[in-house]
Motif scaffolding. Structure first.
Motif, PDB file in Angstrom:
ATOM      1  N   VAL A  14       0.860  -1.181   0.000  1.00  0.00           N
ATOM      2  CA  VAL A  14       0.000   0.000   0.000  1.00  0.00           C
ATOM      3  C   VAL A  14       0.899   1.234   0.000  1.00  0.00           C
ATOM      4  O   VAL A  14       1.632   1.464   0.961  1.00  0.00           O
ATOM      5  CB  VAL A  14      -0.942   0.021   1.218  1.00  0.00           C
ATOM      6  N   PRO A  15       0.860   2.008  -1.084  1.00  0.00           N
ATOM      7  CA  PRO A  15       1.669   3.226  -1.127  1.00  0.00           C
ATOM      8  C   PRO A  15       1.117   4.272  -0.161  1.00  0.00           C
ATOM      9  O   PRO A  15      -0.045   4.181   0.254  1.00  0.00           O
ATOM     10  CB  PRO A  15       1.543   3.687  -2.583  1.00  0.00           C
ATOM     11  N   PRO A  16       1.924   5.268   0.207  1.00  0.00           N
ATOM     12  CA  PRO A  16       1.428   6.337   1.075  1.00  0.00           C
ATOM     13  C   PRO A  16       0.156   6.953   0.485  1.00  0.00           C
ATOM     14  O   PRO A  16       0.092   7.254  -0.701  1.00  0.00           O
ATOM     15  CB  PRO A  16       2.581   7.354   1.074  1.00  0.00           C
ATOM     16  N   GLY A  17      -0.863   7.063   1.311  1.00  0.00           N
ATOM     17  CA  GLY A  17      -2.136   7.607   0.857  1.00  0.00           C
ATOM     18  C   GLY A  17      -2.994   6.610   0.109  1.00  0.00           C
ATOM     19  O   GLY A  17      -4.028   6.964  -0.451  1.00  0.00           O
ATOM     20  N   GLY A  18      -2.571   5.346   0.089  1.00  0.00           N
ATOM     21  CA  GLY A  18      -3.298   4.318  -0.648  1.00  0.00           C
ATOM     22  C   GLY A  18      -4.518   3.804   0.106  1.00  0.00           C
ATOM     23  O   GLY A  18      -4.999   4.424   1.053  1.00  0.00           O
ATOM     24  N   ALA A  19      -4.987   2.663  -0.298  1.00  0.00           N
ATOM     25  CA  ALA A  19      -6.214   2.070   0.226  1.00  0.00           C
ATOM     26  C   ALA A  19      -6.076   1.693   1.696  1.00  0.00           C
ATOM     27  O   ALA A  19      -4.998   1.302   2.147  1.00  0.00           O
ATOM     28  CB  ALA A  19      -6.565   0.825  -0.589  1.00  0.00           C
ATOM     29  N   LEU A  20      -7.168   1.816   2.426  1.00  0.00           N
ATOM     30  CA  LEU A  20      -7.246   1.299   3.789  1.00  0.00           C
ATOM     31  C   LEU A  20      -7.820  -0.109   3.690  1.00  0.00           C
ATOM     32  O   LEU A  20      -8.938  -0.300   3.207  1.00  0.00           O
ATOM     33  CB  LEU A  20      -8.139   2.182   4.661  1.00  0.00           C
ATOM     34  N   LEU A  21      -7.041  -1.082   4.117  1.00  0.00           N
ATOM     35  CA  LEU A  21      -7.432  -2.473   3.950  1.00  0.00           C
ATOM     36  C   LEU A  21      -7.755  -3.114   5.294  1.00  0.00           C
ATOM     37  O   LEU A  21      -7.133  -2.809   6.302  1.00  0.00           O
ATOM     38  CB  LEU A  21      -6.307  -3.263   3.286  1.00  0.00           C
ATOM     39  N   ASP A  22      -8.723  -4.024   5.277  1.00  0.00           N
ATOM     40  CA  ASP A  22      -9.019  -4.860   6.429  1.00  0.00           C
ATOM     41  C   ASP A  22      -8.210  -6.142   6.250  1.00  0.00           C
ATOM     42  O   ASP A  22      -8.523  -6.956   5.374  1.00  0.00           O
ATOM     43  CB  ASP A  22     -10.514  -5.167   6.464  1.00  0.00           C
ATOM     44  N   PRO A  23      -7.144  -6.342   7.047  1.00  0.00           N
ATOM     45  CA  PRO A  23      -6.255  -7.490   6.827  1.00  0.00           C
ATOM     46  C   PRO A  23      -6.945  -8.849   6.964  1.00  0.00           C
ATOM     47  O   PRO A  23      -6.428  -9.848   6.484  1.00  0.00           O
ATOM     48  CB  PRO A  23      -5.157  -7.317   7.867  1.00  0.00           C
ATOM     49  N   ALA A  24      -8.098  -8.884   7.592  1.00  0.00           N
ATOM     50  CA  ALA A  24      -8.835 -10.146   7.697  1.00  0.00           C
ATOM     51  C   ALA A  24      -9.833 -10.299   6.558  1.00  0.00           C
ATOM     52  O   ALA A  24     -10.471 -11.340   6.425  1.00  0.00           O
ATOM     53  CB  ALA A  24      -9.557 -10.222   9.036  1.00  0.00           C
ATOM     54  N   GLY A  25      -9.957  -9.270   5.730  1.00  0.00           N
ATOM     55  CA  GLY A  25     -10.930  -9.292   4.641  1.00  0.00           C
ATOM     56  C   GLY A  25     -10.461 -10.111   3.449  1.00  0.00           C
ATOM     57  O   GLY A  25      -9.365 -10.670   3.428  1.00  0.00           O
ATOM     58  N   ARG A  26     -11.314 -10.155   2.466  1.00  0.00           N
ATOM     59  CA  ARG A  26     -11.032 -10.924   1.251  1.00  0.00           C
ATOM     60  C   ARG A  26     -10.689  -9.972   0.122  1.00  0.00           C
ATOM     61  O   ARG A  26     -11.261  -8.886   0.011  1.00  0.00           O
ATOM     62  CB  ARG A  26     -12.258 -11.748   0.903  1.00  0.00           C
ATOM     63  N   LEU A  27      -9.771 -10.392  -0.731  1.00  0.00           N
ATOM     64  CA  LEU A  27      -9.445  -9.674  -1.962  1.00  0.00           C
ATOM     65  C   LEU A  27      -9.956 -10.509  -3.123  1.00  0.00           C
ATOM     66  O   LEU A  27      -9.566 -11.665  -3.277  1.00  0.00           O
ATOM     67  CB  LEU A  27      -7.929  -9.481  -2.109  1.00  0.00           C
ATOM     68  N   ASP A  28     -10.831  -9.924  -3.943  1.00  0.00           N
ATOM     69  CA  ASP A  28     -11.340 -10.599  -5.136  1.00  0.00           C
ATOM     70  C   ASP A  28     -10.796  -9.888  -6.368  1.00  0.00           C
ATOM     71  O   ASP A  28     -11.116  -8.724  -6.623  1.00  0.00           O
ATOM     72  CB  ASP A  28     -12.872 -10.585  -5.165  1.00  0.00           C
TER      73      ASP A  28
END
Length: 193
Positions: free
Chosen positions: A170-184
């Motif tokens: 994740v670059p600076p200012g990039g997406a906020l991710l839920d590390p337990a979430g799923r990526l599709d």
């Protein structure tokens, strides 16, 4: 030849040049050179579909003494996470000529591609081989801890075989991710990731 350096490049290469170029700027001869490098680096285990996946975006090409010794590309993909379709820079076709490995060439390729991801995308992603995992982890890419899937022709489907080898950055200012979430990831022919 000049030596072009990218942030984070710690290699000690001499007479080396790193160039960024879009696929549309590469002539047939350059693409043949890239394909030959990939075929050699992956010992013949790099399919036409794999090559196709690396086209249409930005390429980092590392030359030493006029010879292509390293390559990688970043192409746009959409990744759905928590209901949002994230503009993702997906890293493809990273290879270093066998006699130039462990000399900073891979770091130069990744530094150039990370610059593209940081400027154009909210997320970087890639699928790492066992051989390449150390390079990515050493540059701050992390294994996605959640589930991995794809938006297939019949709808979302889980890809458990990609879990543990899919890395994100994740670059600076990039997406906020839920590390337990799923990526599709968006669907494509051949290997989805």
């Amino acid at each position: 030849m000049s030596v072009d350096r990218w942030p984070g490049d710690t290699g000690s290469m001499t007479d080396t040049r790193t160039r960024l170029a879009h696929t549309s700027q590469l002539g047939p001869g350059t693409l043949e050179e890239v394909r030959a490098l990939l075929d050699a680096a992956f010992e013949g285990d790099f399919s036409d579909e794999d090559f196709e996946h690396g086209l249409g975006g930005m390429h980092a090409l590392v030359h030493e003494g006029g010879e292509l010794v390293g390559h990688g590309s970043v192409v746009q993909r959409r990744v759905v996470h928590r209901g949002a379709a994230l503009r993702t820079g997906y890293v493809e076709a990273v290879a270093v000529r066998a006699d130039r490995r462990r000399r900073g060439v891979g770091a130069a390729v990744m530094a150039a591609l990370e610059t593209v991801v940081a400027r154009a995308y909210v997320l970087g992603a890639l699928s790492a081989s066992e051989d390449g995992a150390a390079l990515y982890a050493g540059r701050g890419w992390t294994v996605w801890a959640g589930r991995i899937g794809a938006l297939g022709p019949a709808g979302p489907e889980r890809l458990p075989g990609e879990e543990g080898s899919t890395y994100v950055w994740v670059p600076p200012g990039g997406a906020l991710l839920d590390p337990a979430g799923r990526l599709d990831f968006d669907w494509r022919d051949g290997d989805v990731l």
